[in-house]
Design a protein around this motif. Structure first.
Motif, PDB file in Angstrom:
ATOM      1  N   SER A  91       0.688  -1.180   0.096  1.00 42.70           N
ATOM      2  CA  SER A  91      -0.040   0.068  -0.006  1.00 42.70           C
ATOM      3  C   SER A  91       0.885   1.293   0.069  1.00 42.70           C
ATOM      4  CB  SER A  91      -0.865  -0.083   1.394  1.00 42.70           C
ATOM      5  OG  SER A  91      -1.861  -0.994   1.297  1.00 42.70           O
ATOM      6  N   ILE A  92       0.422   2.324  -0.662  1.00 44.55           N
ATOM      7  CA  ILE A  92       1.055   3.518  -0.866  1.00 44.55           C
ATOM      8  C   ILE A  92       0.175   4.676   0.069  1.00 44.55           C
ATOM      9  CG2 ILE A  92       1.825   5.458  -2.247  1.00 44.55           C
ATOM     10  CD1 ILE A  92       2.791   3.558  -4.237  1.00 44.55           C
ATOM     11  N   TYR A  93       0.508   5.231   0.809  1.00 45.58           N
ATOM     12  CA  TYR A  93      -0.296   6.072   1.722  1.00 45.58           C
ATOM     13  C   TYR A  93      -0.185   7.610   1.218  1.00 45.58           C
ATOM     14  CZ  TYR A  93      -0.504   1.922   4.555  1.00 45.58           C
ATOM     15  OH  TYR A  93      -0.619   0.484   4.886  1.00 45.58           O
ATOM     16  N   ASP A  94      -1.248   7.958   0.626  1.00 46.94           N
ATOM     17  CA  ASP A  94      -1.128   9.284   0.173  1.00 46.94           C
ATOM     18  C   ASP A  94      -2.625   9.645  -0.032  1.00 46.94           C
ATOM     19  OD1 ASP A  94       0.309  11.427  -0.896  1.00 46.94           O
ATOM     20  OD2 ASP A  94      -0.538  10.769  -3.252  1.00 46.94           O
ATOM     21  N   GLY A  95      -2.868  10.963   0.202  1.00 49.97           N
ATOM     22  CA  GLY A  95      -4.061  11.549   0.046  1.00 49.97           C
ATOM     23  C   GLY A  95      -4.839  11.779   1.421  1.00 49.97           C
ATOM     24  N   VAL A  96      -6.123  12.167   1.344  1.00 48.48           N
ATOM     25  CA  VAL A  96      -7.031  12.511   2.596  1.00 48.48           C
ATOM     26  C   VAL A  96      -8.062  11.174   2.382  1.00 48.48           C
ATOM     27  CG1 VAL A  96      -8.660  13.837   1.270  1.00 48.48           C
ATOM     28  CG2 VAL A  96      -8.167  14.090   3.659  1.00 48.48           C
ATOM     29  N   SER A  97      -8.433  11.081   3.706  1.00 45.28           N
ATOM     30  CA  SER A  97      -9.521   9.918   3.931  1.00 45.28           C
ATOM     31  C   SER A  97     -10.975  10.727   3.501  1.00 45.28           C
ATOM     32  CB  SER A  97      -9.762   9.782   5.241  1.00 45.28           C
ATOM     33  OG  SER A  97      -8.352   9.181   5.858  1.00 45.28           O
ATOM     34  N   SER A  98     -11.634  10.113   2.646  1.00 45.54           N
ATOM     35  CA  SER A  98     -13.128  10.381   2.188  1.00 45.54           C
ATOM     36  C   SER A  98     -13.957   9.118   2.380  1.00 45.54           C
ATOM     37  CB  SER A  98     -12.954  10.798   0.676  1.00 45.54           C
ATOM     38  OG  SER A  98     -14.359  11.000   0.234  1.00 45.54           O
ATOM     39  N   PHE A  99     -14.759   9.306   3.514  1.00 48.50           N
ATOM     40  CA  PHE A  99     -15.783   8.151   3.799  1.00 48.50           C
ATOM     41  C   PHE A  99     -16.957   8.193   3.128  1.00 48.50           C
ATOM     42  CE2 PHE A  99     -13.076   9.643   7.404  1.00 48.50           C
ATOM     43  CZ  PHE A  99     -12.513   8.460   7.773  1.00 48.50           C
ATOM     44  N   ASN A 100     -17.212   8.810   1.933  1.00 46.20           N
ATOM     45  CA  ASN A 100     -18.669   8.955   1.188  1.00 46.20           C
ATOM     46  C   ASN A 100     -18.893   7.605   0.572  1.00 46.20           C
ATOM     47  OD1 ASN A 100     -19.419  11.356   2.220  1.00 46.20           O
ATOM     48  ND2 ASN A 100     -18.871  12.440   0.594  1.00 46.20           N
ATOM     49  N   ASN A 101     -17.760   7.040   0.208  1.00 51.97           N
ATOM     50  CA  ASN A 101     -17.905   5.867  -0.755  1.00 51.97           C
ATOM     51  C   ASN A 101     -18.063   4.403   0.101  1.00 51.97           C
ATOM     52  OD1 ASN A 101     -18.086   7.187  -3.241  1.00 51.97           O
ATOM     53  ND2 ASN A 101     -15.716   7.158  -3.206  1.00 51.97           N
ATOM     54  N   LEU A 102     -17.914   4.829   1.329  1.00 52.46           N
ATOM     55  CA  LEU A 102     -17.940   3.806   2.024  1.00 52.46           C
ATOM     56  C   LEU A 102     -19.216   3.413   2.995  1.00 52.46           C
ATOM     57  CD1 LEU A 102     -14.447   4.216   3.557  1.00 52.46           C
ATOM     58  CD2 LEU A 102     -15.172   2.768   1.445  1.00 52.46           C
ATOM     59  N   LEU A 103     -20.204   4.118   2.758  1.00 51.31           N
ATOM     60  CA  LEU A 103     -21.434   4.074   3.456  1.00 51.31           C
ATOM     61  C   LEU A 103     -22.377   2.780   3.231  1.00 51.31           C
ATOM     62  CD1 LEU A 103     -22.784   7.729   2.887  1.00 51.31           C
ATOM     63  CD2 LEU A 103     -21.441   6.972   4.754  1.00 51.31           C
ATOM     64  N   ASN A 104     -22.121   2.248   2.026  1.00 53.39           N
ATOM     65  CA  ASN A 104     -22.923   0.958   2.003  1.00 53.39           C
ATOM     66  C   ASN A 104     -22.370  -0.311   1.964  1.00 53.39           C
ATOM     67  OD1 ASN A 104     -25.525   2.561   1.663  1.00 53.39           O
ATOM     68  ND2 ASN A 104     -24.609   3.173  -0.352  1.00 53.39           N
ATOM     69  N   VAL A 105     -21.063  -0.265   2.567  1.00 49.52           N
ATOM     70  CA  VAL A 105     -20.441  -1.788   2.543  1.00 49.52           C
ATOM     71  C   VAL A 105     -21.096  -2.643   3.393  1.00 49.52           C
ATOM     72  CG1 VAL A 105     -18.098  -0.377   2.204  1.00 49.52           C
ATOM     73  CG2 VAL A 105     -18.935  -0.922   4.242  1.00 49.52           C
ATOM     74  N   LYS A 106     -20.893  -3.889   2.984  1.00 51.97           N
ATOM     75  CA  LYS A 106     -21.606  -5.156   3.688  1.00 51.97           C
ATOM     76  C   LYS A 106     -20.528  -6.433   3.738  1.00 51.97           C
ATOM     77  CE  LYS A 106     -26.094  -3.912   1.557  1.00 51.97           C
ATOM     78  NZ  LYS A 106     -27.142  -4.218   0.660  1.00 51.97           N
ATOM     79  N   GLY A 107     -21.120  -7.198   4.457  1.00 50.08           N
ATOM     80  CA  GLY A 107     -20.177  -8.424   4.999  1.00 50.08           C
ATOM     81  C   GLY A 107     -20.827  -9.052   6.263  1.00 50.08           C
ATOM     82  N   ASP A 108     -20.430 -10.185   6.583  1.00 50.78           N
ATOM     83  CA  ASP A 108     -20.802 -10.741   7.739  1.00 50.78           C
ATOM     84  C   ASP A 108     -20.410  -9.941   8.835  1.00 50.78           C
ATOM     85  OD1 ASP A 108     -22.135 -12.697   6.461  1.00 50.78           O
ATOM     86  OD2 ASP A 108     -20.526 -14.089   6.471  1.00 50.78           O
TER      87      ASP A 108
END
Length: 732
Positions: A91-108
């Motif tokens: 992983s390359i760590y760069d940029g800012v955290s944007s959480f908008n695209n993570l609102l509908n993640v699913k999984g057990d």
């Protein structure tokens, strides 16, 4: 030992499942800049324990910063998760955290590795599935993350103070590294699995603690690299021999540079900094009657659907980053053959070409791929994540297949004059921005021959400029000249990870840089944040209205102006110091955008347009900055405006108290000729004078007329009492 037992017992209670159960886990991996100093070893050991308790797991990995970088499935069997582990390590760590695209993640279950740093949008209030939020940085928003995890039937786990490594699984190597002349200092000693590294001291001594079974490499320029497998703790003295090969304790392996296609170039795989996958002509069977068959099943994370009864599925419809992150947007990847984009299919909603919205379009091909003869294919490379977006910007967000034919191979970077189709591979235009050659990192960047090399130089120089805001501003502008808006936005956003929400001056400088680069949506988001945190600062409201106008949101701009006019911003301070400028700008909005605003809500006063040959607006992000602005007219006469406490004490007090730093000048049609603007920066009344003050200079030509144009630039000032030319205008 007590801490170790606490963590292990937690795993047993929360994670234990039977070996027959196929668990579906979503692993969200924050790759924003603030995560660069996290303790990845602790997080890897956390996952080691997790997969030992859940040995058969279907994992959906989502890596994100400004947006989702990678969305890929991994099938964990019998607790073996090396492929997933390697992806996390790379992983390359760069940029800012944007959480908008993570609102509908699913999984057990959801495993979310993050510090929860909210810079541009809010962390999800809760998740519909159980979530374990894990952090190892020691800088996480602990109280908030604990609350969110609890609301989501999960738990927040702070690894920063926990020792979760089982001692029995760790081994220590130590010893002396020598060549025939004696001890060698500065030899790099690195583990291949964990990427833990150290260097030898002046006596050639080293010591490294790693996981049992890991491979340790001893690297030194001009010497053969030696590999040692660490099976138990011991003293291991090493003798390095001359050469450029790779040796282990049994077998000599000759050095061979593996070259991969990164888009019009062959690059050394070890130097590009990305994870890439390639197949060659030897991997393509004579049974592969088309290129789709040649690709299918060859690349991890790349999916090609089967043909249906009514439609044939083209290779251009490959799914490269998961198919559940974007309902409205295009999910298909990009295909590039011999450097030219030949196929891009749109799966989005509302792209049917008939102007209707909300209707899923039929497949739209730029060009089908059925004409590609598999027998003529030399190699196919699959780029994903940063490898794709750094090269192709937003076009590459869903992955890129690079097809090289035997009749049109990519070049090796030497004396190539092959023309590249405009809009595929960005090319650097050195005339666009004057580079400051006195900055060491810029001198290195301008020598880069391609964007991959430039990006790796950036990552290397970033280590020396971790907290230097000017570094990110200058480098972002450099990458703009490659035509890659994706990189431009991400590099600028690192500043949001560097500073707190209370660092008003730096954030105001950042939003000026967003606007300078026409990133108005990003500017609006940040202005709203700044208003939320600093509601008294009057200039923020004026600037927000301008950003709305520049972004084509004319009604929103009108609403801000009306609220100022009606004194509806009750938390704001006194607007009187800015009112003249605000009135000019509202009149300008009305005059040039009558059809896009609500005229019935405009007072007659603002319908009286004002025009000027040239309007020049100076803004500064430090409201107590002192300077001497010299203006030279075409007749070589000049006057100096001294913005100092001595000469303008009341004004500086008002600017500081009410929150603004702005002045404007006008040039009429009678004032033709050359105008020169020089500035001598005198520092700040408060704060650190080693931190630059940023000036935004906006020049409007034909202000208030239908042919109005604008040019803008940002100046960084740090040297005191040094006269600089910041603007020259030739008025005709």
């Amino acid at each position: 030992m007590k801490k170790c037992m606490f963590v292990i017992s937690f795993f047993v209670v929360s994670f234990s499942v039977t070996s027959q159960t196929k668990k579906k886990t979503t692993l969200i991996w924050d790759t924003s800049y603030s995560m660069i100093d996290k303790n990845i070893s602790k997080e890897i050991h956390f996952l080691n324990t997790y997969f030992s308790k859940n040995p058969n797991t279907s994992v959906q990995l989502i890596k994100f910063s400004n947006e989702v970088i990678l969305n890929e499935s991994f099938d964990i069997k019998e607790g073996k998760w090396e492929r997933l582990k390697n992806e996390l390590f790379n992983s390359i760590y760069d940029g800012v955290s944007s959480f908008n695209n993570l609102l509908n993640v699913k999984g057990d279950e959801i495993l979310f590795f993050t510090d929860g740093n909210e810079s541009i949008d809010d962390f999800p209030a809760f998740f519909s599935n159980p979530v374990q939020i894990i952090s190892s940085t020691g800088k996480a928003e602990n109280s908030k993350l604990k609350k969110i995890a609890k609301l989501s039937n999960g738990q927040f786990i702070d690894l920063s103070n926990e020792q979760i490594v089982e001692v029995s699984n760790r081994v220590s190597l130590k010893g002396v590294v020598e060549d025939i002349s004696g001890p060698l200092s500065n030899v790099t000693v690195i583990s291949k699995q964990e990427r833990v590294n150290t260097v030898t001291n002046e006596k050639g001594e080293y010591e490294i603690t790693i996981t049992k079974g890991d491979i340790v490499e001893f690297r030194y320029i001009g010497k053969n690299t030696l590999r040692v497998k660490a099976l138990k703790s011991k003293t291991k003295n090493v003798l390095l021999t001359d050469g450029r090969g790779v040796l282990d304790e049994v077998t000599v392996v000759s050095e061979r540079k593996e070259m991969v296609n990164t888009g019009n170039r062959l690059e050394n795989k070890d130097k590009i900094g990305y994870s890439t996958q390639s197949i060659g002509e030897e991997d393509i069977s004579h049974l592969d009657t088309d290129v789709k068959r040649a690709v299918k099943g060859k690349f991890s994370g790349l999916k090609i659907q089967n043909n249906t009864a009514t439609d044939d599925v083209d290779l251009s419809q490959f799914l490269g980053r998961g198919n559940n992150m974007s309902i409205l947007g295009n999910q298909y990847g990009l295909i590039v053959m011999d450097g030219i984009i030949i196929s891009e299919t749109d799966s989005g909603i509302g792209n049917s070409g008939n102007g209707s919205k909300g209707i899923i379009s039929k497949t739209q091909f730029v060009d089908k791929t059925t004409h590609i003869n598999p027998d003529n294919v030399k190699s196919i490379t699959y780029l994903k994540g940063l490898a794709a977006t750094n090269k192709y910007g937003t076009l590459g967000v869903n992955g890129v297949l690079l097809i090289t034919t035997k009749t049109g191979s990519p070049d090796n970077g030497v004396n190539s004059k092959k023309k590249i189709k405009l809009g595929t591979t960005p090319t650097y235009n050195e005339d666009v921005v004057a580079i400051s050659n006195n900055l060491p990192y810029m001198s290195k960047l301008i020598k880069a021959k391609n964007i991959d090399e430039a990006f790796n130089i950036y990552l290397d120089q970033r280590k020396l400029n971790k907290t230097n805001v000017d570094f990110f501003f200058n480098v972002a502008t450099y990458f703009k000249n490659w035509g890659n808006e994706y990189l431009l936005k991400r590099i600028l956003s690192n500043v949001l990870e560097l500073v707190s929400k209370n660092d008003f001056s730096t954030l105001l400088a950042l939003v000026y840089k967003y606007e300078e680069n026409h990133l108005y949506s990003e500017a609006i988001v940040l202005y709203k944040r700044l208003v939320e945190y600093n509601p008294k600062v009057t200039q923020l409201y004026r600037n927000l209205a301008i950003a709305y106008k520049r972004n084509g949101q004319f009604k929103e701009a009108q609403n801000v102006y009306n609220n100022i006019d009606r004194n509806l911003y009750k938390k704001a301070s006194d607007f009187s110091g800015l009112l003249k400028s605000i009135n000019y700008e509202y009149k300008n909005l009305v005059a040039l955008n009558k059809d896009s605003i609500q005229l019935n809500l405009v007072r007659p006063f603002f319908k009286d347009n004002i025009t000027y040959k040239t309007r020049i607006v100076f803004e500064w992000n430090e409201f107590d900055a002192e300077f001497d602005l010299q203006i030279v007219n075409p007749q070589k006469r000049y006057f100096n405006w001294l913005h100092t406490e001595k000469d303008e004490k009341i004004r500086l007090e008002n600017e500081k108290n009410h929150g603004y730093g702005l002045e404007e000048f006008f040039i009429t049609s009678k004032d033709i000729g050359k105008w020169i603007f020089n500035i001598s920066y005198l520092g700040k009344l408060t704060g650190n004078n080693n931190v630059p003050t940023y000036f935004r200079i906006t020049v409007y030509h034909n202000f208030g007329k239908a042919n109005q144009t604008k040019e803008e630039k940002i100046i960084s000032l740090v040297d005191l009492n040094k006269k600089l030319n910041i603007l020259t205008l030739d008025i005709k």
